[in-house]
Write a protein that holds these residues in place. Structure first.
Motif, PDB file in Angstrom:
ATOM      1  N   ASP A  74       0.825  -1.216   0.000  1.00  0.00           N
ATOM      2  CA  ASP A  74       0.000   0.000   0.000  1.00  0.00           C
ATOM      3  C   ASP A  74       0.856   1.261   0.000  1.00  0.00           C
ATOM      4  OD1 ASP A  74      -2.319  -1.470  -0.104  1.00  0.00           O
ATOM      5  OD2 ASP A  74      -2.735  -1.319   2.047  1.00  0.00           O
ATOM      6  N   ASP A  75       1.974   1.219   0.703  1.00  0.00           N
ATOM      7  CA  ASP A  75       2.868   2.377   0.707  1.00  0.00           C
ATOM      8  C   ASP A  75       3.590   2.526  -0.627  1.00  0.00           C
ATOM      9  OD1 ASP A  75       2.167   3.080   3.287  1.00  0.00           O
ATOM     10  OD2 ASP A  75       3.827   2.001   4.203  1.00  0.00           O
ATOM     11  N   ARG A  76       3.869   1.411  -1.298  1.00  0.00           N
ATOM     12  CA  ARG A  76       4.473   1.490  -2.631  1.00  0.00           C
ATOM     13  C   ARG A  76       3.489   2.115  -3.623  1.00  0.00           C
ATOM     14  NH1 ARG A  76       6.071  -3.918  -1.437  1.00  0.00           N
ATOM     15  NH2 ARG A  76       4.943  -4.710  -3.244  1.00  0.00           N
ATOM     16  N   VAL A  77       2.214   1.813  -3.470  1.00  0.00           N
ATOM     17  CA  VAL A  77       1.205   2.482  -4.296  1.00  0.00           C
ATOM     18  C   VAL A  77       1.252   3.984  -4.013  1.00  0.00           C
ATOM     19  CG1 VAL A  77      -1.264   2.718  -4.779  1.00  0.00           C
ATOM     20  CG2 VAL A  77      -0.264   0.437  -4.498  1.00  0.00           C
TER      21      VAL A  77
ATOM     22  N   MET B 295       7.528   5.806 -15.528  1.00  0.00           N
ATOM     23  CA  MET B 295       6.463   5.432 -14.592  1.00  0.00           C
ATOM     24  C   MET B 295       6.093   3.958 -14.760  1.00  0.00           C
ATOM     25  SD  MET B 295       5.786   7.785 -12.465  1.00  0.00           S
ATOM     26  CE  MET B 295       4.484   6.812 -11.729  1.00  0.00           C
ATOM     27  N   ARG B 296       5.986   3.492 -15.990  1.00  0.00           N
ATOM     28  CA  ARG B 296       5.684   2.065 -16.222  1.00  0.00           C
ATOM     29  C   ARG B 296       6.777   1.184 -15.634  1.00  0.00           C
ATOM     30  NH1 ARG B 296       3.916   4.177 -21.061  1.00  0.00           N
ATOM     31  NH2 ARG B 296       5.851   3.637 -22.138  1.00  0.00           N
ATOM     32  N   LEU B 297       8.029   1.577 -15.851  1.00  0.00           N
ATOM     33  CA  LEU B 297       9.153   0.810 -15.322  1.00  0.00           C
ATOM     34  C   LEU B 297       9.138   0.816 -13.794  1.00  0.00           C
ATOM     35  CD1 LEU B 297      11.857  -0.707 -15.659  1.00  0.00           C
ATOM     36  CD2 LEU B 297      12.974   1.560 -15.665  1.00  0.00           C
ATOM     37  N   ALA B 298       8.970   1.988 -13.198  1.00  0.00           N
ATOM     38  CA  ALA B 298       8.993   2.099 -11.742  1.00  0.00           C
ATOM     39  C   ALA B 298       7.864   1.291 -11.111  1.00  0.00           C
ATOM     40  CB  ALA B 298       8.900   3.563 -11.313  1.00  0.00           C
ATOM     41  N   ALA B 299       6.669   1.381 -11.673  1.00  0.00           N
ATOM     42  CA  ALA B 299       5.541   0.615 -11.126  1.00  0.00           C
ATOM     43  C   ALA B 299       5.847  -0.874 -11.188  1.00  0.00           C
ATOM     44  CB  ALA B 299       4.254   0.942 -11.880  1.00  0.00           C
ATOM     45  N   SER B 300       6.382  -1.320 -12.300  1.00  0.00           N
ATOM     46  CA  SER B 300       6.726  -2.730 -12.452  1.00  0.00           C
ATOM     47  C   SER B 300       7.791  -3.144 -11.440  1.00  0.00           C
ATOM     48  CB  SER B 300       7.212  -2.991 -13.876  1.00  0.00           C
ATOM     49  OG  SER B 300       7.670  -4.316 -13.997  1.00  0.00           O
ATOM     50  N   LEU B 301       8.851  -2.358 -11.321  1.00  0.00           N
ATOM     51  CA  LEU B 301       9.935  -2.684 -10.398  1.00  0.00           C
ATOM     52  C   LEU B 301       9.492  -2.639  -8.940  1.00  0.00           C
ATOM     53  CD1 LEU B 301      12.867  -0.789 -12.148  1.00  0.00           C
ATOM     54  CD2 LEU B 301      12.519  -3.279 -12.044  1.00  0.00           C
ATOM     55  N   LEU B 302       8.515  -1.770  -8.647  1.00  0.00           N
ATOM     56  CA  LEU B 302       7.986  -1.689  -7.281  1.00  0.00           C
ATOM     57  C   LEU B 302       6.932  -2.763  -7.019  1.00  0.00           C
ATOM     58  CD1 LEU B 302       7.683   2.175  -6.847  1.00  0.00           C
ATOM     59  CD2 LEU B 302       9.231   0.640  -5.607  1.00  0.00           C
TER      60      LEU B 302
ATOM     61  N   VAL C 203       3.906  -2.807  -8.312  1.00  0.00           N
ATOM     62  CA  VAL C 203       2.586  -2.182  -8.282  1.00  0.00           C
ATOM     63  C   VAL C 203       1.872  -2.517  -9.585  1.00  0.00           C
ATOM     64  CG1 VAL C 203       1.351   0.015  -8.210  1.00  0.00           C
ATOM     65  CG2 VAL C 203       3.330  -0.352  -6.730  1.00  0.00           C
ATOM     66  N   SER C 204       0.665  -3.007  -9.477  1.00  0.00           N
ATOM     67  CA  SER C 204      -0.090  -3.423 -10.659  1.00  0.00           C
ATOM     68  C   SER C 204      -0.474  -2.221 -11.527  1.00  0.00           C
ATOM     69  CB  SER C 204      -1.358  -4.172 -10.238  1.00  0.00           C
ATOM     70  OG  SER C 204      -2.281  -3.271  -9.642  1.00  0.00           O
ATOM     71  N   ASP C 205      -0.717  -2.496 -12.804  1.00  0.00           N
ATOM     72  CA  ASP C 205      -1.146  -1.432 -13.719  1.00  0.00           C
ATOM     73  C   ASP C 205      -2.440  -0.757 -13.259  1.00  0.00           C
ATOM     74  OD1 ASP C 205       1.062  -1.780 -15.345  1.00  0.00           O
ATOM     75  OD2 ASP C 205       0.012  -3.066 -16.775  1.00  0.00           O
TER      76      ASP C 205
ATOM     77  N   ALA D  56      -2.776   3.168 -12.327  1.00  0.00           N
ATOM     78  CA  ALA D  56      -3.751   4.044 -12.984  1.00  0.00           C
ATOM     79  C   ALA D  56      -4.612   4.781 -11.957  1.00  0.00           C
ATOM     80  CB  ALA D  56      -4.630   3.240 -13.936  1.00  0.00           C
ATOM     81  N   LEU D  57      -5.028   4.069 -10.918  1.00  0.00           N
ATOM     82  CA  LEU D  57      -5.809   4.719  -9.856  1.00  0.00           C
ATOM     83  C   LEU D  57      -4.966   5.766  -9.121  1.00  0.00           C
ATOM     84  CD1 LEU D  57      -7.744   1.633  -8.449  1.00  0.00           C
ATOM     85  CD2 LEU D  57      -8.704   3.572  -9.718  1.00  0.00           C
ATOM     86  N   ALA D  58      -3.692   5.447  -8.906  1.00  0.00           N
ATOM     87  CA  ALA D  58      -2.794   6.411  -8.250  1.00  0.00           C
ATOM     88  C   ALA D  58      -2.659   7.659  -9.110  1.00  0.00           C
ATOM     89  CB  ALA D  58      -1.438   5.762  -8.003  1.00  0.00           C
ATOM     90  N   ARG D  59      -2.558   7.477 -10.439  1.00  0.00           N
ATOM     91  CA  ARG D  59      -2.460   8.627 -11.349  1.00  0.00           C
ATOM     92  C   ARG D  59      -3.723   9.485 -11.254  1.00  0.00           C
ATOM     93  NH1 ARG D  59      -2.621   6.241 -16.065  1.00  0.00           N
ATOM     94  NH2 ARG D  59      -4.760   6.837 -16.413  1.00  0.00           N
TER      95      ARG D  59
END
Length: 144
Positions: A92-95, A119-126, A128-130, A134-137
């Motif tokens: 949840d904190d990574r999100v 952003m796609r790379l960071a989300a993947s490495l963290l 965090v699901s797509d 998207a919800l975070a964005r």
């Protein structure tokens, strides 16, 4: 100092809180610089994120950001920052990290291809699901 920090990023042990904070700040600086245009709106947003997340006053947030700017310039890749954060904080904190990154991307009013790719790379490495990214964005884009 920074070479030692970068070595700690690759160590098998979790980072201390101060190092995890620096890794997050450096990741925010990296996303702000991704489009080769590091603007005052992005700098101000990084300071706001650090102030809110860690309870810093403006001077402490700016000092952490300044240290992160130097570190980010010396760091060879994004993987080390994201690995350190992934190991240091729950999902949840990574999100929340992704949301903070989106807030920096959107601070200057636009999204460059380089920022989207990072952003796609960071989300993947963290991890965090797509859909969560998207919800975070969307949360980051919502007016405060």
């Amino acid at each position: 100092m920074f070479a030692d920090f970068l070595r700690r990023l690759t160590a098998p042990d979790p980072l201390p809180d101060t190092d995890a904070r620096l890794a997050l700040a450096a990741l925010l600086v990296r996303i702000a610089r991704a489009d080769n245009s590091y603007q005052s709106a992005e700098i101000a947003q990084i300071d706001r994120v650090l102030s809110r997340r860690y309870g810093f006053d403006a001077a402490a947030a700016a000092a952490l950001r300044a240290e992160a700017e130097t570190l980010e310039a010396e760091a060879p890749d994004t993987v080390r920052f994201t690995r350190a954060i992934k190991e240091a904080v729950p999902y949840d904190d990574r999100v929340g990290v992704i949301e903070a990154m989106w807030s920096v991307v959107l601070a200057d009013g636009g999204r460059a291809d380089e920022e989207n790719a990072l952003m796609r790379l960071a989300a993947s490495l963290l991890g965090v699901s797509d859909p969560d990214s998207a919800l975070a964005r969307q949360r980051a884009a919502a007016p405060e």
